[in-house]
Design an enzyme around this catalytic site. Structure first.
Site, PDB file in Angstrom:
ATOM      1  N   ASP A 159      -7.974  23.060  11.556  1.00  9.30           N
ATOM      2  CA  ASP A 159      -7.066  23.340  12.675  1.00  9.30           C
ATOM      3  C   ASP A 159      -7.784  23.501  14.003  1.00  9.30           C
ATOM      4  O   ASP A 159      -7.178  23.926  14.990  1.00  9.30           O
ATOM      5  CB  ASP A 159      -6.201  24.572  12.372  1.00  9.30           C
ATOM      6  N   ASP A 180     -10.237  25.479  15.112  1.00  5.37           N
ATOM      7  CA  ASP A 180     -10.714  26.723  15.722  1.00  5.37           C
ATOM      8  C   ASP A 180     -12.157  27.065  15.376  1.00  5.37           C
ATOM      9  O   ASP A 180     -12.761  27.917  15.998  1.00  5.37           O
ATOM     10  CB  ASP A 180      -9.755  27.900  15.434  1.00  5.37           C
ATOM     11  N   ARG A 181     -12.709  26.395  14.363  1.00  3.09           N
ATOM     12  CA  ARG A 181     -14.105  26.689  14.002  1.00  3.09           C
ATOM     13  C   ARG A 181     -15.041  25.623  14.573  1.00  3.09           C
ATOM     14  O   ARG A 181     -14.600  24.528  14.898  1.00  3.09           O
ATOM     15  CB  ARG A 181     -14.273  26.694  12.493  1.00  3.09           C
ATOM     16  N   LYS A 199     -10.048  31.635  18.160  1.00  7.50           N
ATOM     17  CA  LYS A 199     -11.356  30.998  18.273  1.00  7.50           C
ATOM     18  C   LYS A 199     -11.114  29.528  18.590  1.00  7.50           C
ATOM     19  O   LYS A 199     -10.040  29.001  18.304  1.00  7.50           O
ATOM     20  CB  LYS A 199     -12.174  31.197  17.008  1.00  7.50           C
TER      21      LYS A 199
HETATM   22  C1  G16 Z   1      -9.783  33.250   9.219  1.00 10.63           C
HETATM   23  C2  G16 Z   1      -9.753  34.132  10.414  1.00 10.63           C
HETATM   24  C3  G16 Z   1     -11.157  34.389  10.871  1.00 10.63           C
HETATM   25  C4  G16 Z   1     -11.968  34.974   9.753  1.00 10.63           C
HETATM   26  C5  G16 Z   1     -11.872  34.121   8.535  1.00 10.63           C
HETATM   27  C6  G16 Z   1     -12.509  34.875   7.404  1.00 10.63           C
HETATM   28  O1  G16 Z   1     -10.363  32.039   9.595  1.00 10.63           O
HETATM   29  O2  G16 Z   1      -9.030  33.515  11.459  1.00 10.63           O
HETATM   30  O3  G16 Z   1     -11.114  35.218  11.966  1.00 10.63           O
HETATM   31  O4  G16 Z   1     -13.301  35.106  10.089  1.00 10.63           O
HETATM   32  O5  G16 Z   1     -10.530  33.873   8.222  1.00 10.63           O
HETATM   33  O6  G16 Z   1     -12.069  34.468   6.217  1.00 10.63           O
HETATM   34  P1  G16 Z   1     -12.340  35.292   4.910  1.00 10.63           P
HETATM   35  O7  G16 Z   1     -11.393  36.452   4.890  1.00 10.63           O
HETATM   36  O8  G16 Z   1     -12.111  34.274   3.859  1.00 10.63           O
HETATM   37  O9  G16 Z   1     -13.780  35.742   4.962  1.00 10.63           O
HETATM   38  P2  G16 Z   1      -9.590  30.681   9.518  1.00 10.63           P
HETATM   39  O10 G16 Z   1     -10.471  29.703  10.222  1.00 10.63           O
HETATM   40  O11 G16 Z   1      -9.468  30.476   8.033  1.00 10.63           O
HETATM   41  O12 G16 Z   1      -8.281  30.936  10.179  1.00 10.63           O
END
Ligand code: G16
Length: 543
Positions: free
Chosen positions: A279, A281-282, A376
């Site tokens: 998506d 954001d990373r 992010k």
């Molecule tokens: C989501 C959150 C992030 C977080 C990540 C951690 O990422 O938006 O802020 O760092 O989960 O994931 P876990 O709980 O598995 O360690 P994303 O990119 O999946 O939306």
């Protein structure tokens, strides 16, 4: 248009995790599963009447169907306008920006982020609020409560809306505006960065590969990097968003973006390699021969942000999630600005950003961003790196090495143990919790434990408290091990072990971070009795 109230009954376990509700796609496709969650969200935000929303997703399988359902339910719930990305596409940061730009009441973002997509893979729904950021814990708790008592959902009987062309259509009383997903996001980037300097960098022969991993950033990266900044055609690879991400795992790290890593470690490496996730954001940043850990990237971006127009006046403060290394704290200290440690999950940065306490935030899980949106932002991080490279006229490796020489180096690695039996994962965490008070002073694998606690966060803005956010063990000599259960997995439990070892400026240099982390790792295995509780010490993924 008549509003229909369709009866339904509660479905178990619709609890939003770190980033919304994430489940297997087939679960989302079960009758009323999506509808129940969307209605619960409307109920939790006080209904849809009079509201304006943003809707879009990362293009994965079921994205378009889910959007059609949400549009009809929005009309059924009295929403007055929905702004949707053309083709149903919106990256998470672009959706966050559209919410803020249009002063909307919130938005639904359809994505399971970096998790694979397809009918047998994962799907997800996130709700972001008025500030453009992920729903805070109080709201996700309310949504979860509403899923337990739901009796019906509101919708309108209508045929599907054409999302392929930009423009405006009516769905009963509700206006639907289909917008180009890239345009306003690109305009925002142009206000933040020195596009002329980056254009000159590319014009001077600077080379790059951006791997969009067949996910949502393809159109954004092509428009911005190739079309606006003049990077050669072909700079963006895997740029077409596919429903199954080309059967890949759209997670920008050395494991899942291996072709990019291999290129960057080869003689044919361009000046910089970058990738983004499902998506958008990373981000992942790799220089020629050097992988930049997300924790280091945050610190380096913060230390150099003043070189980009948007941050030339300096930063208000820096925030990082607890498991992220302390590298950015050292930058904050040198700059004489505040540094904040929050639980994992971007939502915890929202209050700090809204209150103007921090400008830049980041997480070990490859997320970096600033106060320009409330998510992010993968491409933002890439553009800030490019802006810094354009001004400093040095290589990525030189900038990274220079940073370590100035601040010392935080060796860092994350071990992921996936699909662990939930009871075993809980047993390990309970065992750790029970041992916390007696750990200090003990020696394991030659390291003496200095501190041991479970992270609890007191939000300095609204006073809310978030407990049980991970066990952290600090060792004499600058080592740290953190244990936490993931909030984004969809099968069993994912146990994360985060390892860190600080080596001051001029300290011993290890080419392989795992060597520097060996003692912390062995001590963490011993303290958690990992082999005995979960039956393994070999992780599925090491980043
Ligand atoms: C989501 C959150 C992030 C977080 C990540 C951690 O990422 O938006 O802020 O760092 O989960 O994931 P876990 O709980 O598995 O360690 P994303 O990119 O999946 O939306």
């Amino acid at each position: 248009m008549t509003i229909e109230l369709i009866q339904t009954t509660p479905i178990e376990g619709q609890m939003p995790g770190t980033s919304g509700l994430r489940k297997k796609t087939r679960v989302f496709m079960e009758p009323t599963y999506l509808e129940n969650f969307i209605q619960a969200t409307f109920d939790a935000i006080g209904g849809g009447a009079g509201k304006r929303l943003i809707v879009g997703g990362d293009g994965r399988f079921f994205n378009r169907d889910a959007i059609q359902t949400i549009l009809k339910m929005a009309a059924g719930n009295g929403v007055v306008e929905v702004i949707v990305g053309q083709g149903g596409i919106l990256s998470t940061p672009a959706a966050s920006h559209l919410i803020r730009l249009n002063k909307a009441d919130g938005g639904f973002i359809l994505s399971a982020s970096h998790n694979p997509g397809g009918i047998d893979e994962d799907f997800g729904v996130k709700f972001n609020g008025q500030n453009g950021g992920p729903a805070p814990e109080q709201l996700t708790a309310k949504i979860f409560e509403a899923t337990k008592t739901i009796t019906g959902f509101k919708t309108v009987p209508a045929s599907d809306i054409d999302l392929n062309a930009t423009g405006t259509v009516q769905l009963g009383e509700m206006k639907i505006t289909v917008v180009d997903p890239v345009e306003s996001y690109q305009a925002l980037m142009e206000t933040l960065f020195d596009f002329a300097a980056i254009r000159a960098l590319f014009a001077g022969g600077f080379t790059m590969r951006f791997d969009a991993m067949h996910a949502v950033t393809g159109p954004y990266a092509t428009a911005i990097l190739e079309n606006a900044l003049g990077a050669p055609d072909g700079t963006v690879v895997n740029g077409k968003p596919l429903e199954d991400f080309g059967k890949g795992h759209p997670d920008p790290n050395p494991i899942w973006a291996k072709p990019l890593m291999d290129l960057m470690m080869s003689d044919a490496a361009p000046d910089i390699g970058a990738a983004s996730d499902g998506d958008g954001d990373r981000n992942m940043i790799v220089g020629r021969g050097v992988y930049v850990t997300p924790s280091d990237s945050l610190a380096i971006l913060a230390a150099n942000a003043h070189l980009a127009p948007a941050y030339k006046g300096g930063l208000a403060g820096i925030a990082r999630s607890m498991p992220t290394s302390a590298a950015s704290d050292r930058v904050a200290e040198k700059l004489g600005i505040g540094s904040y440690e929050t639980p994992t999950g971007w939502k915890f940065f929202g209050n700090l950003l809204d209150a103007g306490k921090v400008t830049i935030c980041g997480e070990e899980s490859a997320g970096t961003g600033s106060n320009h949106v409330r998510e992010k932002d993968g491409l933002w991080a890439v553009l800030l790196w490019l802006n810094i490279l354009a001004v400093r006229k040095q290589s990525v490796a030189q900038i990274v090495t220079d940073h370590w020489q100035t601040y010392g180096r935080d060796y860092y690695s994350r071990f992921d143990f996936e699909d662990v039996a939930i009871n075993q994962a809980n047993e390990l965490m309970q065992g750790l919790r029970a041992s916390l008070s007696s750990l200090a002073g003990q020696t394991h694998a030659g390291l003496s434990v200095a501190t041991a606690d479970e992270f609890s966060y007191d939000d300095p803005v609204d006073g809310s408290v978030s407990k049980n956010q991970g066990v952290r063990i600090g060792f004499e000599g600058g080592g740290r091990a953190v244990f936490r259960l993931s909030g984004t997995g969809t099968q069993g439990a994912t146990l994360r072990l985060y390892l860190e070892q600080y080596s001051g400026a001029g300290g011993e240099i290890h080419t392989d971070p795992q060597t520097a982390l060996q003692n912390v790792r062995d001590a963490a295995f011993a303290i958690s009795k990992m082999q005995a509780t979960i039956g393994r010490t070999t992780p599925d993924v090491i980043t």
